[in-house]
Design an enzyme around this catalytic site. Structure first.
Site, PDB file in Angstrom:
ATOM      1  N   ASP A 367      38.192  34.647  43.153  1.00  0.00           N
ATOM      2  CA  ASP A 367      37.893  35.932  43.772  1.00  0.00           C
ATOM      3  C   ASP A 367      36.584  35.779  44.549  1.00  0.00           C
ATOM      4  O   ASP A 367      35.847  34.805  44.349  1.00  0.00           O
ATOM      5  CB  ASP A 367      37.748  36.991  42.673  1.00  0.00           C
ATOM      6  N   ASP A 563      36.439  38.618  38.354  1.00  0.00           N
ATOM      7  CA  ASP A 563      35.584  39.492  37.537  1.00  0.00           C
ATOM      8  C   ASP A 563      36.015  40.947  37.537  1.00  0.00           C
ATOM      9  O   ASP A 563      35.492  41.741  36.770  1.00  0.00           O
ATOM     10  CB  ASP A 563      34.131  39.419  38.035  1.00  0.00           C
ATOM     11  N   ASP A 567      41.545  41.710  39.297  1.00  0.00           N
ATOM     12  CA  ASP A 567      41.783  40.282  39.047  1.00  0.00           C
ATOM     13  C   ASP A 567      42.578  40.043  37.769  1.00  0.00           C
ATOM     14  O   ASP A 567      43.067  38.929  37.539  1.00  0.00           O
ATOM     15  CB  ASP A 567      40.451  39.528  38.938  1.00  0.00           C
TER      16      ASP A 567
END
Length: 669
Positions: A367, A563, A567
């Site tokens: 990410d 995080d 996700d």
């Protein structure tokens, strides 16, 4: 919804038992510590008492049936779980497991009268299980998690006779989100999370959506526009008319994705389970051969006297010696050291099988916001117009105007000015233009601070290239003249570049970035970090689709690092899910297999290094245990080694394995 990751391994799975024991060991992990230790303590005390009566005190009463019952009572507390697993495996027609071998061997020891050896084998195995259980539980206790990120309460505005307002009588009622009906109005204060999907009732408001969508820029939502559950109000008290029930909110759909993705993820099958399927039938066949082959030989050689009881005794001794107690114990001990070493480096593995899985990773998907970037805004560049304004003057004017705003971008500009020790002026006649910016008088001059739409509104010319800048910029005009802009962006973490380079140096070439942020921003960051594949503008469903495309290639062993709430589905789908633990969302931390407490992406490479070091130690322990076992087996088949020598050989291997495992804790990573 309470979410549990079924891929968090049980202690027995980690050291190689069949899958069916996972529920049993998970129950062990959930019960109080003293209950987990109680069977081992009881068995040890009874076993020690039996040895003292057998070899030291030697009372007359401790013989025959009383002696047998005494050792059976010592045997059962630690043997019942193994015997149960053996029976369940037989019911599934899975006949050759280490449980069946341990059961046959120890029951055989009772049959030939070697009661202490039977208890010792099961007791050593139970102690090994506790080593592994304690290692994982210690790591789990260091993870501060909530099982659900949805607010437990919602503040609902309902008609009543409690509080008198200009619009009539109303009161604020705190209820559970499940009880809120569609059409009711909820109130959300700054810093609170929106409990349900709805439509903004009050004027313009700013919401932090990074945990939900991955978008780094706070979203400004106008009256009448949709607000999603999971967003966080940042600048004002807002009221939202609920449009969907609790179970149909965007956040609930994401959590449902997590659940389904987790179900598709198969648990890792470690070495000892595969080994037991081969080892167990071989040992049973050899034991049968020890009985049958001499009998067959006696038929051909009349001079050879075959004593069935003698050869049966040797076969049972062989089975007891072949019990893979030390082998099974040596594996969790290695993982115990690996989990401890990782914890010392700020990395928490939720189970020992992830230490094994992470060594096989050949693709890393990351990410952007909060993982490779800091997740907070900062002024990256100040670009004044030469001859109109200096850099310091531009920052002074903009910060003075923005000091009256609670928007995160405004706060970043003000914080940067204070860091530069630039004094702020007192703005006058401040006017906020929704969706555009601010208008004010600063030191007698008319100042505009906002986006390109604000300058267009007042007919102020500005460079066309500002429209192509992907990051967030705040433009400024002074007395009707364009004066420059300040670029505000989410800066990369200090070790982001070195993290990517470390992975490449380890042979991981396939590194991908997925983000809910704008594609232009994602591409620019990817280029600066030397990431070849980067995809932006992705909702949680989009990330799942990209992950499914990568998983379509069976050779890809994927670690995903993230995080945010958004996700969580891909964390669950990946072979190894890694979450940033310091600032990461609770559901991401709960879903992940590995937690990086320091939020440093460079720790990804460290986690892989620790995994490889652990695997090396584990295989050293396996070789040691198997080598000693093979030697004692040969001696036992020849009638040279006794059961006690076999048991003490197992203890010696376990002690050496402990010393080898502790060595991991002293390694530098």
């Amino acid at each position: 919804m309470t979410h549990k990751n079924p891929n968090v391994p049980s202690m027995a799975q980690s050291c190689g038992c069949s899958c069916s024991c996972s529920s049993q060991i998970q129950c062990m992990a959930e019960r109080p510590a003293w209950k987990a230790y109680l069977p081992v303590i009881v068995s040890f005390l009874l076993f020690a008492t039996g040895l003292l009566l057998d070899y030291l005190w030697k009372p007359d009463f401790f013989t025959g049936l009383i002696r047998l019952v005494g050792y059976i009572i010592a045997y059962l507390p630690v043997a019942i779980p193994v015997l149960k697993e053996s029976c369940e495996a037989f019911a599934r027609k899975d006949f050759f497991t280490e449980f069946s071998l341990m059961s046959i061997a120890t029951l055989g020891a009772f049959f030939i009268g070697e009661y202490p050896e039977a208890v010792a084998v099961m007791l050593f195995y139970a102690v090994g299980e506790l080593f592994q259980e304690n290692a994982v539980n210690r790591a789990k206790r260091n993870i501060s998690t909530l099982l659900d990120v949805r607010p437990e309460t919602a503040t609902v505005i309902r008609k009543g006779a409690f509080i008198s307002t200009a619009s009539g009588t109303e009161t604020r009622v705190t209820v559970t989100p499940e009880s809120v009906q569609v059409g009711e109005t909820v109130e959300v204060k700054p810093g609170e999370r929106v409990p349900l999907d709805g439509v903004l009732q009050t004027g313009t408001a700013s919401f932090n959506t990074s945990a939900l969508t991955g978008e780094s820029v706070p979203r400004t939502i106008q009256q009448g526009e949709e607000v999603l559950a999971g967003m966080i109000a940042t600048d004002s008290v807002t009221r939202i008319i609920v449009s969907k029930p609790f179970g149909q909110s965007a956040l609930s759909r994401i959590l449902e994705l997590v659940q389904h993705a987790t179900e598709r993820k198969a648990p890792t099958e470690l070495f000892i389970r595969k080994f037991a399927r081969v080892y167990t039938p071989i040992m049973v066949a050899l034991a049968v051969s020890i009985v049958l082959l001499p009998w067959i030989y006696s038929l051909a050689a009349s001079s050879f006297v075959y004593d069935f009881n003698d050869w049966l005794y040797r076969a049972l001794v062989f089975l007891v010696i072949s019990c893979p107690c030390a082998l099974v114990i040596s594996i969790p001990l290695g993982y115990f050291g690996g989990i401890g070493a990782a914890s010392r480096n700020g990395i928490l593995f939720k189970g020992s099988n992830y230490l094994d899985s992470i060594t096989k990773i050949n693709s890393v998907v990351m990410d952007k916001t909060g993982t490779l970037t800091q997740g907070v805004f900062d002024v990256q560049q100040i670009v004044p117009v030469s001859g109109v304004c200096t850099e310091q003057k531009l920052l002074e004017v903009l910060a003075s105007v923005e000091s009256q705003s609670t928007h995160p971008i405004a706060k970043a500009i003000v914080a940067h000015a204070k860091k530069q020790e630039i004094p702020l002026l007192q703005p006058q006649q401040i006017k906020e233009i929704a969706g555009h910016g601010l208008e004010a008088i600063v030191h007698g001059k008319a100042v505009l601070a906002g986006n390109t739409k604000l300058l267009d509104k007042y007919g102020i010319a500005f460079p066309a290239e500002t429209l192509t800048i992907p990051e967030t910029i705040v433009l400024c005009a002074i007395d009707g003249v364009y004066a420059g802009y300040v670029l505000v962006a989410d800066a990369p973490k200090e070790d982001a570049y070195s993290a990517i380079e470390s992975l490449r140096n380890m042979g991981i070439k396939n590194i991908v970035m997925l983000s809910g942020d704008k594609q232009a921003i994602v591409s620019k960051l990817a280029a600066s970090l030397n990431v070849t594949q980067a995809y932006g503008d992705l909702l949680p469903e989009g990330k799942v689709q990209r992950m499914e495309q990568l998983k379509a290639d069976p050779t890809n062993k994927i670690a995903f690092v993230g995080d945010g709430i958004n996700d969580a589905p891909v964390l669950a789908m990946s072979d190894v899910g890694i979450a940033m633990g310091a600032l990461g969302s609770d559901v991401a931390i709960e879903t992940a297999d590995v937690i990086i407490q320091t939020d440093q992406p460079s720790k990804i490479a460290t986690a892989i290094q620790i995994g490889k070091a652990t695997r090396k130690v584990v295989w050293q322990n396996i070789a040691l245990a198997f080598g000693v076992k093979l030697l004692v087996l040969l001696l036992g088949a020849g009638g040279i080694a006794t059961l006690w020598e076999a048991v003490f050989a197992d203890v010696g291997v376990a002690l050496l394995a402990i010393l080898n495992a502790v060595r991991i804790l002293k390694m530098k990573f």
